[in-house]
Structures are given as structure tokens and as C-alpha cells.
Design an enzyme around this catalytic site. Structure first.
Site, PDB file in Angstrom:
ATOM      1  N   ASN A  97       0.857  -1.185   0.000  1.00 48.13           N
ATOM      2  CA  ASN A  97       0.000   0.000   0.000  1.00 48.13           C
ATOM      3  C   ASN A  97       0.894   1.236   0.000  1.00 48.13           C
ATOM      4  OD1 ASN A  97      -2.291  -1.640   0.240  1.00 48.13           O
ATOM      5  ND2 ASN A  97      -2.123  -1.667   2.455  1.00 48.13           N
ATOM      6  N   HIS A 110       6.240  -1.700   3.856  1.00 47.92           N
ATOM      7  CA  HIS A 110       5.983  -3.088   4.219  1.00 47.92           C
ATOM      8  C   HIS A 110       5.244  -3.789   3.089  1.00 47.92           C
ATOM      9  CE1 HIS A 110       2.650  -0.637   5.765  1.00 47.92           C
ATOM     10  NE2 HIS A 110       1.865  -1.708   5.696  1.00 47.92           N
TER      11      HIS A 110
END
Length: 125
Positions: A97, A110
Site C-alpha cells: 500500500n 511493508h
């Protein structure tokens, strides 16, 4: 709440605190470049987060500022985790994201690894 990935790195973010050992995590994998751990709110039977050990806010930040060794090491760590979890046979989904539109909630790059079930839609409305 989505974050602004153009802001400077925040060393108080939850993943930075995990990397420093201030907060616990269910470790799945660790090497010189990355740490992988189980997500505390799993969205699939297997839901692991892989984070680089460097201070990178987003994918854009990482690919612009990380060394070639960090980038290669991080990518190899993601692959090592999928093989360790034996997801390479049945398959898995990776997701990163980025920013508000991508609904990035933690200002530390991440990669989500999802597995353990069949995935159909690319994204839900």
C-alpha cells in the site's frame, strides 16, 4: 488512517519500534535486510508483513534511496518467506500500500504476503 508518504520518516512508528525491540512481534524470518512477522489483524489464513530494516516510508522512498544491496536483499527476503511458508506451490498474493489512495497506514515500507486460500478479485470495491 492513511498516511502521507512524502513526510519524513517517523522513528516512532510501530514498525520502527518493532525493529528496535521495543514492541514484540511473532517473527517468521529475519536477515540483515528484512524482518518478517505475522500481522496482528490477519486478512487471510497466512498474513505476514515483511519490512526493510532501513528507514523507508514507502515503496517510492525505498526505490529512490535504498542501496542496490538493500533492494536486492529485501526482495530476496520476501521470496525466502514465501518459500519458508511453503506458499510457492499453491500460490500467494503480495501487496504494498502506498499513500492515501493506497490506504497505507504505517509510515514504514511493508509488503503484505497473503496465502492459505484462493484469491479471486484483484481489489474489492
Amino acid at each position: 488512517m492513511p498516511i502521507d508518504p512524502k513526510l519524513p520518516y517517523d522513528p516512532a512508528n510501530i514498525f520502527a519500534r518493532i525493529l528496535r525491540g521495543e514492541l514484540p512481534c511473532a517473527r517468521v524470518y529475519e536477515d540483515d535486510h528484512a524482518l518478517a512477522f505475522n500481522d496482528i489483524r490477519p486478512q487471510a489464513p497466512v498474513h505476514v508483513l515483511v519490512i526493510p530494516k532501513g528507514e523507508y516510508v514507502s515503496w517510492d522512498d525505498f526505490t529512490a534511496k535504498a542501496s542496490d544491496a538493500e533492494i536486492a536483499g529485501f526482495m530476496r527476503a520476501v521470496g525466502a518467506v514465501t518459500r519458508q511458508l511453503e506458499l510457492d506451490g499453491p500460490g500467494y498474493r503480495l501487496m504494498v500500500n502506498m499513500g492515501g489512495a493506497g490506504h497505507q497506514e504505517v509510515p514504514h515500507l511493508h509488503v503484505h504476503i497473503f496465502g492459505g486460500r484462493q484469491f479471486f478479485q484483484m481489489i474489492a470495491d
